[in-house]
Motif scaffolding. Structure first.
Motif, mmCIF file in Angstrom:
data_model
loop_
_atom_site.group_PDB
_atom_site.id
_atom_site.type_symbol
_atom_site.label_atom_id
_atom_site.label_comp_id
_atom_site.label_asym_id
_atom_site.label_seq_id
_atom_site.Cartn_x
_atom_site.Cartn_y
_atom_site.Cartn_z
ATOM 1 N N ASP A 154 0.903 4.057 -2.937
ATOM 2 C CA ASP A 154 0.591 5.453 -2.655
ATOM 3 C C ASP A 154 1.678 6.286 -3.104
ATOM 4 O O ASP A 154 1.677 7.527 -3.512
ATOM 5 C CB ASP A 154 0.293 5.432 -1.108
ATOM 6 C CG ASP A 154 0.195 6.933 -0.757
ATOM 7 O OD1 ASP A 154 -1.063 7.435 -0.905
ATOM 8 O OD2 ASP A 154 0.798 7.225 0.136
ATOM 9 N N MET A 171 -2.860 10.518 -6.735
ATOM 10 C CA MET A 171 -3.386 10.573 -5.455
ATOM 11 C C MET A 171 -2.915 11.812 -4.503
ATOM 12 O O MET A 171 -1.828 12.202 -4.825
ATOM 13 C CB MET A 171 -2.719 9.334 -4.465
ATOM 14 C CG MET A 171 -3.282 7.729 -5.449
ATOM 15 S SD MET A 171 -5.137 8.035 -5.256
ATOM 16 C CE MET A 171 -5.044 6.238 -4.156
ATOM 17 N N ARG A 219 1.347 9.231 -5.643
ATOM 18 C CA ARG A 219 1.481 10.648 -5.397
ATOM 19 C C ARG A 219 2.619 11.256 -6.281
ATOM 20 O O ARG A 219 2.419 12.620 -6.500
ATOM 21 C CB ARG A 219 1.856 10.794 -4.029
ATOM 22 C CG ARG A 219 0.396 10.616 -2.909
ATOM 23 C CD ARG A 219 0.798 10.979 -1.539
ATOM 24 N NE ARG A 219 1.559 10.055 -0.856
ATOM 25 C CZ ARG A 219 2.860 10.209 -0.334
ATOM 26 N NH1 ARG A 219 3.457 11.245 -0.444
ATOM 27 N NH2 ARG A 219 3.328 9.224 0.236
ATOM 28 N N CYS A 276 -5.656 3.374 -1.216
ATOM 29 C CA CYS A 276 -4.568 2.274 -2.004
ATOM 30 C C CYS A 276 -5.009 0.944 -1.268
ATOM 31 O O CYS A 276 -4.796 0.079 -1.973
ATOM 32 C CB CYS A 276 -3.164 2.613 -1.355
ATOM 33 S SG CYS A 276 -2.720 4.121 -2.311
ATOM 34 N N SER A 308 -3.902 9.250 1.350
ATOM 35 C CA SER A 308 -4.595 8.263 0.688
ATOM 36 C C SER A 308 -4.358 7.055 0.814
ATOM 37 O O SER A 308 -4.918 6.030 -0.200
ATOM 38 C CB SER A 308 -4.362 8.756 -0.971
ATOM 39 O OG SER A 308 -2.966 8.732 -1.049
ATOM 40 N N SER A 309 -3.717 6.396 1.696
ATOM 41 C CA SER A 309 -3.685 5.115 2.055
ATOM 42 C C SER A 309 -4.644 4.165 2.170
ATOM 43 O O SER A 309 -4.675 3.068 1.578
ATOM 44 C CB SER A 309 -2.547 4.840 3.178
ATOM 45 O OG SER A 309 -3.460 5.475 4.636
ATOM 46 N N CYS A 340 0.796 -1.113 0.078
ATOM 47 C CA CYS A 340 -0.046 -0.073 0.113
ATOM 48 C C CYS A 340 0.817 1.094 -0.109
ATOM 49 O O CYS A 340 0.666 2.016 -0.711
ATOM 50 C CB CYS A 340 -0.797 -0.101 1.227
ATOM 51 S SG CYS A 340 -1.975 1.344 1.326
ATOM 52 N N GLU A 341 1.977 1.498 0.876
ATOM 53 C CA GLU A 341 2.711 2.432 0.984
ATOM 54 C C GLU A 341 3.555 2.847 -0.393
ATOM 55 O O GLU A 341 3.664 3.689 -0.926
ATOM 56 C CB GLU A 341 3.855 2.281 1.956
ATOM 57 C CG GLU A 341 3.082 2.304 3.447
ATOM 58 C CD GLU A 341 2.656 0.885 3.500
ATOM 59 O OE1 GLU A 341 2.973 -0.141 3.093
ATOM 60 O OE2 GLU A 341 1.843 0.771 4.866
#
Length: 159
Positions: free
Chosen positions: A112, A121, A116, A129, A125-126, A108-109
């Protein structure tokens, strides 16, 4: 859903079109490609694109041509031809853009962070994601491996 749907691509296009002339210049396009790890000289990019800039529809076509396999509605009966091999290679390159730490998974990181950098994003916004990953995370480990990523990309080019 695919991380880069039409609305996302429209936002990217608008951010790239610094002078608001409705065209993304090759310099602006090259800036984006460099940020995601795709290296072209301006001369190579001009040969590939064939013109000094792209309007939004051309930008969409360019994105689809470099990010998704050809959707030729099935197998031509010849087994895995060079086109299939090239498609797989393109998917591996795209996967590697998102797999920032090179561990074979898109977290997810990482998703994201890349989205970004692309301007798709916003901060914090995690949750979005996690939702995107969850849709295609068949083994429920909270990350996308290459097969899950491939399924996501192929699923979204067919529709």
């Amino acid at each position: 859903m695919s991380p880069l749907i039409s609305n996302d691509l429209e936002r990217i296009f608008e951010k790239l079109d610094k002078n608001r002339d409705g065209q993304v210049s090759l310099e602006e396009l090259n800036w984006l490609l460099e940020r995601i790890g795709v290296e072209f000289s301006l001369h190579e990019l001009e040969s590939l694109v064939g013109k000094p800039g792209l309007d939004f529809n051309e930008f969409l076509f360019f994105y689809k041509s470099i990010s998704a396999p050809d959707s030729n509605d099935g197998d031509d009966g010849s087994g895995s031809g060079s086109s299939d091999h090239e498609d797989e290679s393109d998917l591996v390159k795209a996967f590697n853009v998102f797999d920032v730490n090179g561990d074979g998974y898109i977290s997810c990181e990482e998703l994201d962070s890349v989205l970004r950098r692309l301007g798709v994003m916003e901060e914090n916004s995690s949750r979005d994601c996690r939702s995107m990953i969850h849709v295609y995370d068949t083994n429920l480990d909270g990350m996308l491996d290459f097969q899950e990523f491939k399924h996501m990309m192929l699923q979204n080019t067919i529709s």
